[in-house]
Design a protein around this motif. Structure first.
Motif, PDB file in Angstrom:
ATOM      1  N   MET A   1     -33.361   5.128  24.408  1.00 47.69           N
ATOM      2  CA  MET A   1     -32.081   5.805  24.229  1.00 47.69           C
ATOM      3  C   MET A   1     -31.419   5.280  22.958  1.00 47.69           C
ATOM      4  N   ASP A   2     -30.901   6.222  22.140  1.00 51.43           N
ATOM      5  CA  ASP A   2     -30.250   5.762  20.912  1.00 51.43           C
ATOM      6  C   ASP A   2     -28.903   5.130  21.239  1.00 51.43           C
ATOM      7  N   LEU A   3     -28.387   4.356  20.303  1.00 54.85           N
ATOM      8  CA  LEU A   3     -27.233   3.507  20.560  1.00 54.85           C
ATOM      9  C   LEU A   3     -25.984   4.295  20.927  1.00 54.85           C
ATOM     10  N   GLN A   4     -25.661   5.331  20.171  1.00 56.77           N
ATOM     11  CA  GLN A   4     -24.426   6.071  20.414  1.00 56.77           C
ATOM     12  C   GLN A   4     -24.407   6.712  21.792  1.00 56.77           C
ATOM     13  N   LYS A   5     -25.535   7.279  22.185  1.00 58.32           N
ATOM     14  CA  LYS A   5     -25.632   7.874  23.522  1.00 58.32           C
ATOM     15  C   LYS A   5     -25.509   6.795  24.590  1.00 58.32           C
ATOM     16  N   ALA A   6     -26.148   5.646  24.353  1.00 49.12           N
ATOM     17  CA  ALA A   6     -26.092   4.541  25.307  1.00 49.12           C
ATOM     18  C   ALA A   6     -24.668   4.039  25.490  1.00 49.12           C
ATOM     19  N   LEU A   7     -23.940   3.875  24.388  1.00 49.86           N
ATOM     20  CA  LEU A   7     -22.555   3.393  24.464  1.00 49.86           C
ATOM     21  C   LEU A   7     -21.683   4.358  25.265  1.00 49.86           C
ATOM     22  N   GLN A   8     -21.929   5.653  25.072  1.00 50.55           N
ATOM     23  CA  GLN A   8     -21.156   6.647  25.801  1.00 50.55           C
ATOM     24  C   GLN A   8     -21.426   6.586  27.296  1.00 50.55           C
ATOM     25  N   THR A   9     -22.721   6.456  27.662  1.00 52.45           N
ATOM     26  CA  THR A   9     -23.075   6.407  29.084  1.00 52.45           C
ATOM     27  C   THR A   9     -22.558   5.115  29.739  1.00 52.45           C
ATOM     28  N   VAL A  21     -32.165  -4.030  26.041  1.00 52.55           N
ATOM     29  CA  VAL A  21     -31.673  -3.765  24.684  1.00 52.55           C
ATOM     30  C   VAL A  21     -32.645  -4.402  23.700  1.00 52.55           C
ATOM     31  N   VAL A  22     -33.305  -3.574  22.893  1.00 51.63           N
ATOM     32  CA  VAL A  22     -34.370  -4.053  22.016  1.00 51.63           C
ATOM     33  C   VAL A  22     -34.064  -3.683  20.563  1.00 51.63           C
ATOM     34  N   GLY A  23     -34.133  -4.668  19.663  1.00 54.71           N
ATOM     35  CA  GLY A  23     -33.941  -4.408  18.242  1.00 54.71           C
ATOM     36  C   GLY A  23     -33.511  -5.660  17.510  1.00 54.71           C
ATOM     37  N   SER A  24     -33.604  -5.624  16.194  1.00 57.12           N
ATOM     38  CA  SER A  24     -33.340  -6.824  15.386  1.00 57.12           C
ATOM     39  C   SER A  24     -31.935  -6.874  14.806  1.00 57.12           C
ATOM     40  N   GLU A  25     -31.101  -5.856  15.096  1.00 55.57           N
ATOM     41  CA  GLU A  25     -29.747  -5.852  14.548  1.00 55.57           C
ATOM     42  C   GLU A  25     -28.763  -6.479  15.530  1.00 55.57           C
ATOM     43  N   THR A  26     -28.330  -7.688  15.234  1.00 64.84           N
ATOM     44  CA  THR A  26     -27.379  -8.396  16.088  1.00 64.84           C
ATOM     45  C   THR A  26     -26.071  -7.627  16.229  1.00 64.84           C
ATOM     46  N   VAL A 116     -28.610  -6.915  32.149  1.00 65.32           N
ATOM     47  CA  VAL A 116     -28.841  -6.424  30.782  1.00 65.32           C
ATOM     48  C   VAL A 116     -29.632  -7.481  30.023  1.00 65.32           C
ATOM     49  N   LEU A 117     -30.844  -7.131  29.631  1.00 65.54           N
ATOM     50  CA  LEU A 117     -31.695  -8.047  28.865  1.00 65.54           C
ATOM     51  C   LEU A 117     -31.594  -7.707  27.388  1.00 65.54           C
ATOM     52  N   PHE A 118     -31.394  -8.736  26.560  1.00 68.63           N
ATOM     53  CA  PHE A 118     -31.252  -8.553  25.118  1.00 68.63           C
ATOM     54  C   PHE A 118     -32.443  -9.205  24.411  1.00 68.63           C
ATOM     55  N   LEU A 119     -33.291  -8.373  23.825  1.00 64.96           N
ATOM     56  CA  LEU A 119     -34.443  -8.878  23.063  1.00 64.96           C
ATOM     57  C   LEU A 119     -34.191  -8.628  21.586  1.00 64.96           C
ATOM     58  N   LEU A 120     -33.979  -9.710  20.827  1.00 65.28           N
ATOM     59  CA  LEU A 120     -33.685  -9.594  19.393  1.00 65.28           C
ATOM     60  C   LEU A 120     -34.997  -9.517  18.612  1.00 65.28           C
ATOM     61  N   VAL A 140     -33.849   1.670  28.400  1.00 59.86           N
ATOM     62  CA  VAL A 140     -34.133   0.972  27.139  1.00 59.86           C
ATOM     63  C   VAL A 140     -33.188   1.493  26.056  1.00 59.86           C
ATOM     64  N   ILE A 141     -32.446   0.579  25.436  1.00 55.55           N
ATOM     65  CA  ILE A 141     -31.484   0.922  24.383  1.00 55.55           C
ATOM     66  C   ILE A 141     -32.003   0.400  23.052  1.00 55.55           C
ATOM     67  N   ASP A 142     -32.088   1.279  22.082  1.00 54.36           N
ATOM     68  CA  ASP A 142     -32.667   0.938  20.779  1.00 54.36           C
ATOM     69  C   ASP A 142     -31.605   0.393  19.839  1.00 54.36           C
ATOM     70  N   THR A 143     -31.797  -0.863  19.401  1.00 54.85           N
ATOM     71  CA  THR A 143     -30.918  -1.454  18.381  1.00 54.85           C
ATOM     72  C   THR A 143     -31.761  -1.960  17.207  1.00 54.85           C
ATOM     73  N   ALA A 144     -32.804  -1.204  16.885  1.00 54.43           N
ATOM     74  CA  ALA A 144     -33.681  -1.579  15.772  1.00 54.43           C
ATOM     75  C   ALA A 144     -32.951  -1.421  14.448  1.00 54.43           C
ATOM     76  N   ALA A 145     -33.479  -2.074  13.413  1.00 50.27           N
ATOM     77  CA  ALA A 145     -32.894  -1.972  12.079  1.00 50.27           C
ATOM     78  C   ALA A 145     -32.857  -0.511  11.645  1.00 50.27           C
ATOM     79  N   MET A 146     -31.725  -0.106  11.089  1.00 53.72           N
ATOM     80  CA  MET A 146     -31.545   1.279  10.678  1.00 53.72           C
ATOM     81  C   MET A 146     -32.316   1.576   9.383  1.00 53.72           C
ATOM     82  N   LYS A 147     -32.588   2.848   9.178  1.00 55.08           N
ATOM     83  CA  LYS A 147     -33.163   3.280   7.906  1.00 55.08           C
ATOM     84  C   LYS A 147     -32.091   3.175   6.821  1.00 55.08           C
ATOM     85  N   GLU A 148     -32.557   3.163   5.572  1.00 59.57           N
ATOM     86  CA  GLU A 148     -31.634   2.953   4.452  1.00 59.57           C
ATOM     87  C   GLU A 148     -30.469   3.934   4.471  1.00 59.57           C
TER      88      GLU A 148
END
Length: 341
Positions: A1-9, A21-26, A116-120, A140-148
């Motif tokens: 699930m993308d971040l904005q949708k996850a925050l809303q839910t 929560v999986v991704g490298s963006e703190t 809520v598990l946070f995997l950086l 699963v909530i995606d917090t991976a590094a964004m594209k440029e």
């Protein structure tokens, strides 16, 4: 699930018992944390809130907490940080985790607990049983590094909302000095906020003054000066780095790494690879490839190969005690500057 949708839910919908929560963006992960804390209206010392670090705490403690009834409430909130066993990483000093018990729990979680598990990290080890079971059971909530472009858009919108006006040159430099990492950029943006508080425009010079450069950033500029034959600028920057306490051997090592990247990029471009293909082949961020592609314009792969060989030879001569490291580096800059002219 993308971040904005996850925050809303999280804010409005019925909560599920397990989130991953999986991704490298703190910065993005912190937004998820705040959304849960706001939804539960709890502080970090609330009896219905607990947090665990699985590099220090055994997963059994998490299960026990999740199976406990909430105090004067409907649900309890549990944050679980650094579940390293979801990756290929191994920890020698960490606690022993009974993952079978954890698998049993996530297959039949307590409805009175929200875990809520946070995997950086951007990747999990998909081969592991625990990973497969958790992906089935959790949201699963995606917090991976964004594209440029996404990072650019996010920062531009943030600056517009904050009333910060920045020149294009300044913005490009700001992105480079923060390595196109949203977390780092949002931290450094606070300095620009304070400066622009009186309606002042942010220029390239202001960014250079306010945003610190790492050794890698300085060597990037040093590489550019060497490639362009700007001898005086390259030597001045080299002397500045020495005054800051940097070692010639370390500078040379990073320079070797940078020229290697330029050579690899040049070769791959020659056979038709595009930015995304090069980034995937080399296993690096596409933004680094973009900068490398810009630096290699007008340079032959053969010239980069000779430059790389010379740096390797210089490194060997210094480490074997054949030449003075400072003199050798200065001669290298002078020699290459003369050849470029």
């Amino acid at each position: 699930m993308d971040l904005q949708k996850a925050l809303q839910t999280i804010r409005t919908d019925t909560l599920k018992p397990i989130y991953l929560v999986v991704g490298s963006e703190t910065f993005l992960q912190d937004q998820v944390r705040e959304a849960f804390l706001t939804r539960f209206s709890v502080s970090k010392d609330d009896l219905n809130f607990a947090t665990f670090d699985l590099e220090k705490d055994a997963v059994d403690l998490v299960i026990q907490e999740a199976q406990s009834l909430p105090f004067f409430g409907d649900q309890r909130l549990i944050f679980v940080d650094r579940p390293f066993f979801l990756t290929a990483e191994k920890k020698s000093n960490g606690p022993e985790h009974d993952l079978e018990d954890f698998v049993n729990y996530i297959q039949s979680p307590e409805p009175t607990s929200v875990m809520v598990l946070f995997l950086l990290a951007d990747k999990m080890d998909e081969r592991k049983k625990i990973t497969k079971q958790l992906k089935k059971a959790a949201v699963v909530i995606d917090t991976a590094a964004m594209k440029e472009q996404d990072v650019r858009n996010y920062l531009q919108q943030t600056m517009t909302n904050d009333g910060i006006e920045m020149t294009r040159e300044a913005f490009d430099l700001f992105l480079r000095l923060t390595d196109l990492q949203l977390t780092k950029a949002m931290q450094e943006l606070q300095k620009l906020r304070l400066y622009a508080g009186d309606g002042r425009k942010i220029t390239k010079e202001i960014v250079q003054e306010l945003i610190p450069k790492t050794l890698e950033h300085n060597v990037f500029e040093l590489t550019s000066d060497v490639l362009k034959g700007n001898v005086s600028e390259a030597l001045r920057l080299y002397d500045d780095l020495l005054l800051q306490g940097e070692e010639t051997i370390k500078i040379n090592a990073i320079l070797i790494s940078q020229v290697r990247l330029l050579l690899q990029t040049s070769i791959l471009m020659k056979v038709g690879y595009q930015q995304a293909n090069i980034a995937q082949t080399l296993g690096i961020h596409p933004y680094r490839v973009k900068l490398a592609m810009q630096q290699t314009r007008g340079l032959a792969a053969e010239d980069l190969a000779r430059l790389y060989d010379e740096l390797i030879e210089n490194d060997y001569q210094v480490k074997s005690g054949q030449m003075d490291k400072t003199l050798l580096f200065q001669l290298f800059v002078l020699r290459h500057g003369k050849s470029r002219k």
